[in-house]
Design an enzyme around this catalytic site. Structure first.
Site, PDB file in Angstrom:
ATOM      1  N   LYS A 129       0.865  -1.187   0.000  1.00  0.00           N
ATOM      2  CA  LYS A 129       0.000   0.000   0.000  1.00  0.00           C
ATOM      3  C   LYS A 129       0.890   1.220   0.000  1.00  0.00           C
ATOM      4  O   LYS A 129       1.834   1.318   0.785  1.00  0.00           O
ATOM      5  CB  LYS A 129      -0.874  -0.007   1.272  1.00  0.00           C
ATOM      6  N   GLN A 156       7.331   3.836   3.893  1.00  0.00           N
ATOM      7  CA  GLN A 156       5.923   3.437   3.927  1.00  0.00           C
ATOM      8  C   GLN A 156       5.728   2.158   4.752  1.00  0.00           C
ATOM      9  O   GLN A 156       4.687   1.977   5.380  1.00  0.00           O
ATOM     10  CB  GLN A 156       5.422   3.242   2.490  1.00  0.00           C
ATOM     11  N   LYS A 184       5.512   3.339   8.390  1.00  0.00           N
ATOM     12  CA  LYS A 184       4.336   4.196   8.538  1.00  0.00           C
ATOM     13  C   LYS A 184       3.071   3.340   8.581  1.00  0.00           C
ATOM     14  O   LYS A 184       2.217   3.497   9.456  1.00  0.00           O
ATOM     15  CB  LYS A 184       4.268   5.167   7.347  1.00  0.00           C
ATOM     16  N   LYS A 212       5.415   1.802  -3.139  1.00  0.00           N
ATOM     17  CA  LYS A 212       5.325   3.161  -3.707  1.00  0.00           C
ATOM     18  C   LYS A 212       5.575   3.068  -5.198  1.00  0.00           C
ATOM     19  O   LYS A 212       6.240   2.153  -5.661  1.00  0.00           O
ATOM     20  CB  LYS A 212       6.397   4.054  -3.075  1.00  0.00           C
ATOM     21  N   GLY A 263      -2.765   8.284  -4.175  1.00  0.00           N
ATOM     22  CA  GLY A 263      -2.125   9.513  -4.648  1.00  0.00           C
ATOM     23  C   GLY A 263      -0.872   9.877  -3.879  1.00  0.00           C
ATOM     24  O   GLY A 263      -0.563   9.312  -2.837  1.00  0.00           O
ATOM     25  N   ASP A 264      -0.149  10.818  -4.415  1.00  0.00           N
ATOM     26  CA  ASP A 264       1.013  11.454  -3.773  1.00  0.00           C
ATOM     27  C   ASP A 264       1.228  12.737  -4.584  1.00  0.00           C
ATOM     28  O   ASP A 264       0.284  13.209  -5.241  1.00  0.00           O
ATOM     29  CB  ASP A 264       2.234  10.523  -3.796  1.00  0.00           C
ATOM     30  N   THR A 324      -4.640  13.419   5.364  1.00  0.00           N
ATOM     31  CA  THR A 324      -3.221  13.560   5.717  1.00  0.00           C
ATOM     32  C   THR A 324      -3.005  14.858   6.492  1.00  0.00           C
ATOM     33  O   THR A 324      -2.353  14.873   7.548  1.00  0.00           O
ATOM     34  CB  THR A 324      -2.331  13.514   4.467  1.00  0.00           C
ATOM     35  N   ASN A 334      -2.279  18.952  -1.484  1.00  0.00           N
ATOM     36  CA  ASN A 334      -3.264  18.234  -0.673  1.00  0.00           C
ATOM     37  C   ASN A 334      -2.921  18.284   0.817  1.00  0.00           C
ATOM     38  O   ASN A 334      -3.769  18.628   1.648  1.00  0.00           O
ATOM     39  CB  ASN A 334      -3.352  16.787  -1.165  1.00  0.00           C
ATOM     40  N   SER A 361      -6.829   5.658   3.829  1.00  0.00           N
ATOM     41  CA  SER A 361      -6.890   4.787   2.650  1.00  0.00           C
ATOM     42  C   SER A 361      -7.267   3.368   3.063  1.00  0.00           C
ATOM     43  O   SER A 361      -8.053   2.692   2.383  1.00  0.00           O
ATOM     44  CB  SER A 361      -5.529   4.757   1.942  1.00  0.00           C
TER      45      SER A 361
HETATM   46  P1  NDP Z   1       0.611  17.781  -4.059  1.00  0.00           P
HETATM   47  O1  NDP Z   1       1.069  17.452  -5.407  1.00  0.00           O
HETATM   48  O2  NDP Z   1      -0.839  17.940  -3.770  1.00  0.00           O
HETATM   49  O3  NDP Z   1       1.323  19.095  -3.519  1.00  0.00           O
HETATM   50  C1  NDP Z   1       2.721  19.191  -3.450  1.00  0.00           C
HETATM   51  C2  NDP Z   1       3.083  20.618  -3.081  1.00  0.00           C
HETATM   52  O4  NDP Z   1       4.482  20.694  -2.839  1.00  0.00           O
HETATM   53  C3  NDP Z   1       2.785  21.605  -4.185  1.00  0.00           C
HETATM   54  O5  NDP Z   1       2.467  22.842  -3.602  1.00  0.00           O
HETATM   55  C4  NDP Z   1       4.098  21.665  -4.941  1.00  0.00           C
HETATM   56  O6  NDP Z   1       4.283  22.884  -5.636  1.00  0.00           O
HETATM   57  C5  NDP Z   1       5.088  21.527  -3.815  1.00  0.00           C
HETATM   58  N1  NDP Z   1       6.304  20.871  -4.316  1.00  0.00           N
HETATM   59  C6  NDP Z   1       6.390  19.650  -4.857  1.00  0.00           C
HETATM   60  N2  NDP Z   1       7.643  19.377  -5.240  1.00  0.00           N
HETATM   61  C7  NDP Z   1       8.336  20.463  -4.939  1.00  0.00           C
HETATM   62  C8  NDP Z   1       9.698  20.794  -5.074  1.00  0.00           C
HETATM   63  N3  NDP Z   1      10.584  19.941  -5.630  1.00  0.00           N
HETATM   64  N4  NDP Z   1      10.094  21.991  -4.620  1.00  0.00           N
HETATM   65  C9  NDP Z   1       9.191  22.855  -4.066  1.00  0.00           C
HETATM   66  N5  NDP Z   1       7.897  22.591  -3.913  1.00  0.00           N
HETATM   67  C10 NDP Z   1       7.473  21.409  -4.330  1.00  0.00           C
HETATM   68  O7  NDP Z   1       1.227  16.639  -3.118  1.00  0.00           O
HETATM   69  P2  NDP Z   1       0.805  16.208  -1.652  1.00  0.00           P
HETATM   70  O8  NDP Z   1       0.327  17.381  -0.868  1.00  0.00           O
HETATM   71  O9  NDP Z   1      -0.045  15.014  -1.766  1.00  0.00           O
HETATM   72  O10 NDP Z   1       2.204  15.719  -1.064  1.00  0.00           O
HETATM   73  C11 NDP Z   1       3.085  16.575  -0.339  1.00  0.00           C
HETATM   74  C12 NDP Z   1       4.033  15.731   0.506  1.00  0.00           C
HETATM   75  O11 NDP Z   1       3.277  14.957   1.430  1.00  0.00           O
HETATM   76  C13 NDP Z   1       4.893  14.741  -0.277  1.00  0.00           C
HETATM   77  O12 NDP Z   1       6.125  14.578   0.407  1.00  0.00           O
HETATM   78  C14 NDP Z   1       4.090  13.434  -0.139  1.00  0.00           C
HETATM   79  O13 NDP Z   1       4.918  12.313  -0.304  1.00  0.00           O
HETATM   80  C15 NDP Z   1       3.590  13.572   1.280  1.00  0.00           C
HETATM   81  N6  NDP Z   1       2.418  12.776   1.649  1.00  0.00           N
HETATM   82  C16 NDP Z   1       1.255  12.832   0.940  1.00  0.00           C
HETATM   83  C17 NDP Z   1       0.168  12.106   1.353  1.00  0.00           C
HETATM   84  C18 NDP Z   1      -1.153  12.194   0.648  1.00  0.00           C
HETATM   85  O14 NDP Z   1      -2.107  11.568   1.132  1.00  0.00           O
HETATM   86  N7  NDP Z   1      -1.291  12.928  -0.429  1.00  0.00           N
HETATM   87  C19 NDP Z   1       0.228  11.219   2.514  1.00  0.00           C
HETATM   88  C20 NDP Z   1       1.470  11.308   3.250  1.00  0.00           C
HETATM   89  C21 NDP Z   1       2.515  12.047   2.794  1.00  0.00           C
HETATM   90  P3  NDP Z   1       3.658  23.078  -7.106  1.00  0.00           P
HETATM   91  O15 NDP Z   1       2.199  23.368  -6.887  1.00  0.00           O
HETATM   92  O16 NDP Z   1       4.417  24.198  -7.676  1.00  0.00           O
HETATM   93  O17 NDP Z   1       3.887  21.780  -7.812  1.00  0.00           O
HETATM   94  O1  2IT Z   2       2.957   8.873   1.581  1.00  0.00           O
HETATM   95  C1  2IT Z   2       1.812   8.420   1.769  1.00  0.00           C
HETATM   96  O2  2IT Z   2       1.514   7.863   2.829  1.00  0.00           O
HETATM   97  C2  2IT Z   2       0.812   8.590   0.717  1.00  0.00           C
HETATM   98  N1  2IT Z   2       1.113   9.204  -0.307  1.00  0.00           N
HETATM   99  C3  2IT Z   2      -0.560   8.002   0.875  1.00  0.00           C
HETATM  100  C4  2IT Z   2      -0.553   6.554   0.506  1.00  0.00           C
HETATM  101  C5  2IT Z   2      -1.908   5.886   0.499  1.00  0.00           C
HETATM  102  O3  2IT Z   2      -1.912   4.705   0.152  1.00  0.00           O
HETATM  103  O4  2IT Z   2      -2.919   6.510   0.829  1.00  0.00           O
END
Ligand code: NDP
Ligand code: 2IT
Length: 444
Positions: A90, A111, A114, A126, A165-166, A209, A240, A376
């Site tokens: 997952k 992961q 976690k 992943k 998603g990520d 998250t 997100n 999830s």
């Molecule tokens: P999104 O794509 O929704 O948002 C990512 C954000 O971070 C955007 O604002 C993006 O800017 C910015 N960003 C991405 N890459 C860079 C970079 N190289 N330099 C500067 N800014 C950057 O992703 P999420 O919010 O889903 O994910 C954010 C983090 O949280 C990641 O590390 C992800 O692995 C982690 N995560 C996500 C989960 C989820 O459920 N979605 C769960 C647990 C962890 P821009 O808009 O310009 O692209």
């Molecule tokens: O980093 C993470 O935990 C995620 N991007 C969410 C993974 C999931 O299966 O919901």
């Protein structure tokens, strides 16, 4: 040489040019050392750490698709199925130009622990692609997602591997991926999470998250006699995780003054306007300059620099290694008391060390951002029983899960003489369950 050091050397030698993967393994191994040393002979004989740091399966594939000009484009696709000791693989899919095998392996490795911490039956995996959704039309994104699934579908399934998603993969992408999976297999099943509400998604998964991060931070602060209410918070990111962390922190009475994207950052002294942020990022898919345009009182800065803004609590919610040693020193100088990770591994090892040595509370992403994957898993449960739970029911479960994770992490840290070291606590608590399941299942 100790077993832990031997394994770290082996991982570095066998996986050259994978700095993010080395970083994640190094952090993990350095903190589980006391547990390993208690059972060193047995673990060494069973090559437990070698097995744990080697993915069960790595799938690398070609993703050819046709852009709006009729030009064929080719991207690299990845799915790393890291560990299935406690449940089906997952973990999310990341679409970003920086994606490579090192990044997918670091994410898959984190992961495992976690997912173990959530207390739910999910293994670690992943995936993703070096595809950049920015500037692509909806139809291009759809064709890319379809091409990606045309290979991925044969490796996944509701009891095998359940992606989500990520970065760069949200509701739109999950919809296209699900549609293609259904078409290819003929099966309507819970093979992906983060689905839309009209086709099997869970209420509160979108928020999970970010909300979970704030529930975790709140519990950690409470345990240390601190109230989140009235605190000034810097959040990085505008996706997100960041958006819903800001929303929940503001609901709890904190003042979140920053957010950022890959081109710049916003300081809003009135507190980030979440409705406006959602409109700019979720609806218009635009830059933060449009937030500034709609809110003249806010300040827009080009480039990085979000951690220079004075705060009590920092919540990095963008990407890996976005908070370095200089940032940590600036935060300390400005009186910051806590860094709570929303992103995966956003803090460099040097910055983490500085933060912990300077008495700043630090919560590692694998614990504090586990609310997303936990929800999830709740989506998987709802799909299995073909029922949908209410927002309140899912949100209450999420809250309870985050509170439990904090107390398990805290207790594990105390048990191994590392009180207040939530990195050690998270790694140890996450590891023990996985190690127990691996031992029970024999050498596989
Ligand atoms: P999104 O794509 O929704 O948002 C990512 C954000 O971070 C955007 O604002 C993006 O800017 C910015 N960003 C991405 N890459 C860079 C970079 N190289 N330099 C500067 N800014 C950057 O992703 P999420 O919010 O889903 O994910 C954010 C983090 O949280 C990641 O590390 C992800 O692995 C982690 N995560 C996500 C989960 C989820 O459920 N979605 C769960 C647990 C962890 P821009 O808009 O310009 O692209
Ligand atoms: O980093 C993470 O935990 C995620 N991007 C969410 C993974 C999931 O299966 O919901």
């Amino acid at each position: 040489m100790s077993y832990v050091d031997e394994v770290l050397e082996r991982v570095i030698a066998q996986n050259p040019a994978q700095p993010e993967f080395h970083q994640a393994v190094r952090e993990f191994l350095s903190t589980v050392r006391p547990v390993i040393e208690e059972n060193e002979e047995e673990y060494r004989r069973d090559a437990l750490l070698e097995r744990l740091t080697t993915p069960e399966r790595q799938i690398l594939f070609r993703v050819p698709w046709i852009d709006d000009n009729g030009q064929v484009q080719v991207n690299n696709g990845y799915r790393v199925q890291f560990n299935s000791a406690i449940g089906p693989y997952k973990g999310g899919l990341r679409f970003h130009p920086s994606v490579n095998i090192s990044i997918i392996k670091f994410l898959g490795f984190e992961q495992i622990f976690k997912n173990s911490l959530t207390g739910l039956p999910i293994g670690g995996g992943k995936g993703g692609a070096d595809f950049d959704p920015k500037g692509k039309s909806d139809r291009e994104v759809m064709r890319f997602c379809q091409a990606f699934m045309q290979e991925l579908y044969r490796h996944i399934g509701p009891d095998v591997d359940v992606p989500a998603g990520d970065i760069g993969v949200g509701g739109r992408e999950i919809g296209y991926l699900f549609g293609e999976y259904k078409k290819l297999t003929g099966h309507y099943e819970g093979v992906l999470t983060g689905k839309g509400l009209s086709y099997g998604g869970s209420l509160a998964r979108t928020q999970a998250t970010g909300y979970g991060l704030v529930y975790f931070a709140d519990e950690m602060l409470k345990a240390n006699g601190i109230d989140i209410k009235g605190k000034t918070i810097d959040v990085s990111g505008a996706g997100n995780v960041a958006t819903y962390a800001i929303e929940k922190a503001e609901q709890l009475g904190a003042n979140v003054v920053t957010c950022s994207d890959s081109t710049g950052w916003i300081y809003d002294p009135d507190g980030i306007d979440v409705a406006l942020l959602k409109d700019v990022k979720e609806v218009r898919r635009a830059r933060l300059t449009e937030y500034k345009a709609a809110k003249p009182n806010a300040v827009y800065h080009e480039g990085r620099g979000v951690w220079t803004q004075k705060c009590d609590i920092a919540m990095p919610c963008a990407t890996q290694n976005e908070l370095n040693l200089d940032d940590a020193k600036t935060l300390k100088g400005n009186g910051c008391i806590a860094v709570c990770e929303g992103a995966n591994m956003p803090t460099t090892l040097e910055a983490t060390k500085f933060i912990q040595e300077n008495g700043i509370f630090f919560t590692p992403g694998k614990a504090s951002n586990a609310g997303g994957v936990a929800t999830s898993a709740l989506e998987m449960s709802q799909n299995s029983e073909r029922l949908s739970w209410s927002f309140e029911e899912v949100d209450n479960k999420l809250h309870d899960i985050m509170v439990n994770i904090f107390h398990n992490v805290d207790a594990a840290a105390k048990k191994y003489g590392e009180e207040g070291n939530y990195i050690a606590g998270a790694n140890i608590a996450g590891f023990l369950k996985v190690a127990d399941a691996m031992k029970a299942q024999g050498i596989v």
